[in-house]
Design an enzyme around this catalytic site. Structure first.
Site, mmCIF file in Angstrom:
data_model
loop_
_atom_site.group_PDB
_atom_site.id
_atom_site.type_symbol
_atom_site.label_atom_id
_atom_site.label_comp_id
_atom_site.label_asym_id
_atom_site.label_seq_id
_atom_site.Cartn_x
_atom_site.Cartn_y
_atom_site.Cartn_z
ATOM 1 N N PHE A 1 0.622 -1.320 -0.017
ATOM 2 C CA PHE A 1 -0.076 -0.059 0.011
ATOM 3 C C PHE A 1 0.652 1.473 0.090
ATOM 4 C CE2 PHE A 1 0.793 -0.373 4.572
ATOM 5 C CZ PHE A 1 1.059 1.057 4.739
ATOM 6 N N LYS B 1 -1.096 -7.547 -9.120
ATOM 7 C CA LYS B 1 -2.133 -7.318 -7.995
ATOM 8 C C LYS B 1 -1.871 -6.214 -7.142
ATOM 9 C CE LYS B 1 -3.107 -8.382 -4.286
ATOM 10 N NZ LYS B 1 -3.469 -7.402 -3.277
ATOM 11 N N SER C 1 5.495 -7.274 3.287
ATOM 12 C CA SER C 1 6.074 -7.393 4.697
ATOM 13 C C SER C 1 6.799 -8.787 4.673
ATOM 14 C CB SER C 1 4.982 -7.380 5.562
ATOM 15 O OG SER C 1 3.842 -8.460 5.069
ATOM 16 N N CYS D 1 9.778 1.507 3.341
ATOM 17 C CA CYS D 1 10.564 0.353 3.731
ATOM 18 C C CYS D 1 11.872 0.955 3.940
ATOM 19 C CB CYS D 1 10.381 -0.554 2.690
ATOM 20 S SG CYS D 1 11.300 0.065 1.118
ATOM 21 N N GLU E 1 8.901 -4.252 13.095
ATOM 22 C CA GLU E 1 8.833 -3.057 11.851
ATOM 23 C C GLU E 1 7.497 -2.275 12.462
ATOM 24 O OE1 GLU E 1 7.805 -4.359 7.980
ATOM 25 O OE2 GLU E 1 8.906 -2.485 7.350
HETATM 26 P P1 NAD Z 1 1.598 -6.632 2.965
HETATM 27 O O1 NAD Z 1 2.666 -7.692 2.992
HETATM 28 O O2 NAD Z 1 0.418 -6.770 4.059
HETATM 29 O O3 NAD Z 1 0.786 -6.653 1.493
HETATM 30 C C1 NAD Z 1 1.723 -6.768 0.458
HETATM 31 C C2 NAD Z 1 0.768 -7.190 -0.592
HETATM 32 O O4 NAD Z 1 0.572 -8.664 -0.412
HETATM 33 C C3 NAD Z 1 -0.664 -6.832 -0.829
HETATM 34 O O5 NAD Z 1 -0.821 -6.780 -2.305
HETATM 35 C C4 NAD Z 1 -1.510 -7.757 -0.150
HETATM 36 O O6 NAD Z 1 -2.850 -7.859 -0.646
HETATM 37 C C5 NAD Z 1 -0.840 -9.047 -0.317
HETATM 38 N N1 NAD Z 1 -0.968 -10.008 0.777
HETATM 39 C C6 NAD Z 1 -1.333 -9.746 2.053
HETATM 40 N N2 NAD Z 1 -1.483 -10.779 3.085
HETATM 41 C C7 NAD Z 1 -1.249 -11.647 2.028
HETATM 42 C C8 NAD Z 1 -1.073 -12.955 1.915
HETATM 43 N N3 NAD Z 1 -1.404 -13.915 3.385
HETATM 44 N N4 NAD Z 1 -0.759 -13.858 0.946
HETATM 45 C C9 NAD Z 1 -0.457 -13.445 0.024
HETATM 46 N N5 NAD Z 1 -0.517 -12.334 -0.232
HETATM 47 C C10 NAD Z 1 -0.905 -11.231 0.730
HETATM 48 O O7 NAD Z 1 2.429 -5.317 3.066
HETATM 49 P P2 NAD Z 1 1.882 -3.560 3.068
HETATM 50 O O8 NAD Z 1 1.095 -3.752 4.534
HETATM 51 O O9 NAD Z 1 0.908 -3.589 2.065
HETATM 52 O O10 NAD Z 1 3.030 -3.079 2.894
HETATM 53 C C11 NAD Z 1 3.773 -2.767 4.064
HETATM 54 C C12 NAD Z 1 5.147 -3.620 4.054
HETATM 55 O O11 NAD Z 1 5.619 -3.561 3.018
HETATM 56 C C13 NAD Z 1 6.193 -3.112 5.017
HETATM 57 O O12 NAD Z 1 6.690 -4.434 5.802
HETATM 58 C C14 NAD Z 1 7.367 -2.828 4.231
HETATM 59 O O13 NAD Z 1 8.494 -2.684 4.954
HETATM 60 C C15 NAD Z 1 7.030 -3.348 3.196
HETATM 61 N N6 NAD Z 1 7.776 -2.753 1.942
HETATM 62 C C16 NAD Z 1 8.907 -3.116 1.527
HETATM 63 C C17 NAD Z 1 9.845 -2.499 0.409
HETATM 64 C C18 NAD Z 1 10.928 -3.188 0.003
HETATM 65 O O14 NAD Z 1 11.586 -2.609 -0.980
HETATM 66 N N7 NAD Z 1 11.711 -3.876 0.733
HETATM 67 C C19 NAD Z 1 9.036 -1.597 -0.159
HETATM 68 C C20 NAD Z 1 7.861 -1.139 0.307
HETATM 69 C C21 NAD Z 1 7.354 -1.736 1.242
#
Ligand code: NAD
Length: 501
Positions: free
Chosen positions: A148, A172, A225, A280, A381
């Protein structure tokens, strides 16, 4: 209230197994809803991408490049519109949102040079009469799952690179702020991208499960995440896909006693509280050398107090709202637990609401001192505007601290010593390191990615590693003997004497 649907085979497609609310985080008001795709809709998008691959993978480099250049122009022209969408659904301030579009543009510009990036290699006369050449081919249907916090930039880390290499894509996006993904897909179509090359399905983990397991998906690019990234890596690789899963982070900034403290404090505050800490590459932990810790803390508190927390679209806003009320409550709960367990809340943002926005998902900048390393405020985090300050005796203690933390996305050091910076960069198991640079996000012609629990896979995203991820190598060893009875030609190299030849 608007509804955000899917984009399959060049048109908007509706249908869902459930609906997810879309909020304006600044007002707390539900402004729309996203359609969570059914498994059949995701499969339809994969089939569209598979069919389009047969054509797109054969399109010339010249034609692909022309479309990318056109897309670059359209993206630049729609920067303000995209930024407004991001601020409305994600909450960050407009300047940040426009900056995010800019970082996406960087990647598009990089892949406008795709003919150069895909140029193969050739070895003439590797053996007598035998030549060898190698080149890279697209892999097929690629899928992307994005978070997000960067609804434009994260898709741009993967989609343009995959497409430029000749692949097709199913994206997605996150369900909280999905509108930008549809505009991006429409701009690609307007640029001349054939139908089915880029498809977008809205949805939750059920949609992702289809992408993780479908036999026609060749690769998964994930940003999100750690728990989800790790699981996606395990399921995806078990289903024979190549996976790059950029995951969670807990980046440390280190401030040594010889640093310019004013500069370090200003940068630490910007890196900890910019985008409300929902980055991140944020710096949620600062390890400061004990000798200057009190002085540094005073500066940081003074600067953090000056941050204007407001609706991200308001003029002069420095920091906007958190993505959801539940996330805001989780962040504040971590602060409350830390305080209960002995941490010192030197700046308390809990309960802060800008006037007139009492229902918005706000929390103010918070600074914690005296946090124990086994407290959630340090181990987890937080992904919010909370800065944890840890006092360390020297550089080695700061290095040990980072080595002991399971994440390895980014880290930064503030120092006047080149030797200390060099030692730091070599000693820490982290993917991206800043020296007097708080958020060391590499430009598009270098690749981006972390180590350890911040990344699962082999190949980082965008840049040269991105091109490698979205292609596979082929080597041709060839000989063209004359037909039997014909004499082999005699020749000599230009410039050499005929005797030498
Ligand atoms: P999230 O892991 O909750 O969701 C990321 C994506 O995965 C979304 O599209 C979501 O719909 C999907 N998703 C969620 N749960 C799932 C599951 N159980 N199985 C399969 N898909 C699933 O992350 P978020 O809250 O949207 O974003 C924040 C996180 O993203 C933080 O941990 C941040 O550090 C990380 N992030 C990392 C980077 C990087 O480059 N390392 C960059 C941006 C954000």
């Amino acid at each position: 209230m608007y509804t955000v649907s899917h984009y399959i085979n060049g048109r908007v497609v509706t249908g869902h197994r459930a609906l997810s609310p879309i909020f304006n985080p600044a007002t707390g008001e539900q402004i729309g809803q996203a359609e969570n795709a059914t498994a059949d809709l995701v499969a339809e998008a994969i089939t569209a991408a598979k069919d389009a691959f047969a054509v797109w993978s054969q399109v010339s480099l010249g034609r692909r490049t022309a479309i990318l250049f056109k897309f670059r122009e359209l993206l630049a022209a729609h920067t303000d519109e995209l930024a407004a969408i991001v601020t409305r659904e994600q909450g960050k301030v407009l300047a940040d949102a426009a900056g995010e579009v800019g970082r996406g543009l960087d990647v598009v510009e990089y892949v406008c040079g795709i003919p150069e990036l895909l140029k193969g290699e050739f070895s003439m006369q590797a053996s007598t009469g035998l030549d060898i050449y190698s080149f890279r081919e697209p892999i097929g249907v690629c899928a992307g799952v994005t978070p997000f916090n960067f609804p434009v930039m994260c898709p741009m880390w993967m989609v343009p690179v995959a497409i430029a290499c000749g692949n097709t894509f199913v994206l997605k996006p996150a369900k909280a702020d999905p509108s930008a993904s549809l505009l991006i897909a429409k701009l690609f179509s307007e640029a001349g991208l054939p139908d089915g090359v880029l498809n977008v399905v809205q949805g939750d983990r059920h949609a992702v499960k289809v992408l993780e397991t479908h036999p026609d998906v060749r690769s998964l690019s994930f940003v999100g995440s750690t728990a989800v990234g790790k699981e996606l890596f395990e399921i995806g690789t078990a289903h024979g896909k190549r996976v790059q899963a950029l995951s969670g982070a807990k980046n440390h900034g280190v401030v040594l006693a010889d640093a310019d403290l004013e500069f370090a404090a200003a940068n630490a505050v910007a890196a900890a509280f910019g985008a409300a800490g929902e980055r991140c590459m944020a710096l949620p932990v600062i390890a400061v050398q004990q000798a200057v810790a009190d002085q540094f803390l005073d500066l940081v508190v003074e600067k953090a107090k000056a941050i204007k927390v407001a609706d991200g679209s308001a003029p002069g806003a420095d920091m906007g709202a958190i993505i959801t009320a539940a996330e805001r409550d989780r962040i504040e709960q971590i602060v409350t637990e830390a305080e209960r367990d002995g941490a010192l809340v030197v700046l308390d943002g809990r309960g802060f609401r800008p006037s007139g926005l009492e229902s918005g998902f706000f929390t103010g900048p918070t600074i914690l001192d005296n946090v124990r390393l086994d407290q959630r405020a340090y181990t987890e985090e937080i992904f919010g505007p909370v800065l944890v300050v840890i006092r360390v005796p020297d550089l080695q203690a700061a290095i040990d601290l980072i080595r002991g933390n399971p994440y390895g996305n980014g880290a930064a050091i503030f120092t006047a010593s080149g030797a200390a910076a060099r030692e730091f960069a070599r000693a820490i198991p982290v993917g991206m390191i800043g020296v007097n640079v708080p958020i060391p996000v590499p430009v598009a012609y270098h690749s981006f990615g972390g180590w350890r629990d911040s990344f699962f896979g082999e190949t980082h995203i965008y840049g040269p590693e991105g091109v490698a991820f979205f292609t596979e190598a082929k080597v041709v060893t060839q000989r063209w003997p004359k037909a039997r009875g014909q004499q082999q030609p005699t020749f000599h190299f230009a410039g050499a004497s005929s005797a030498a030849a």
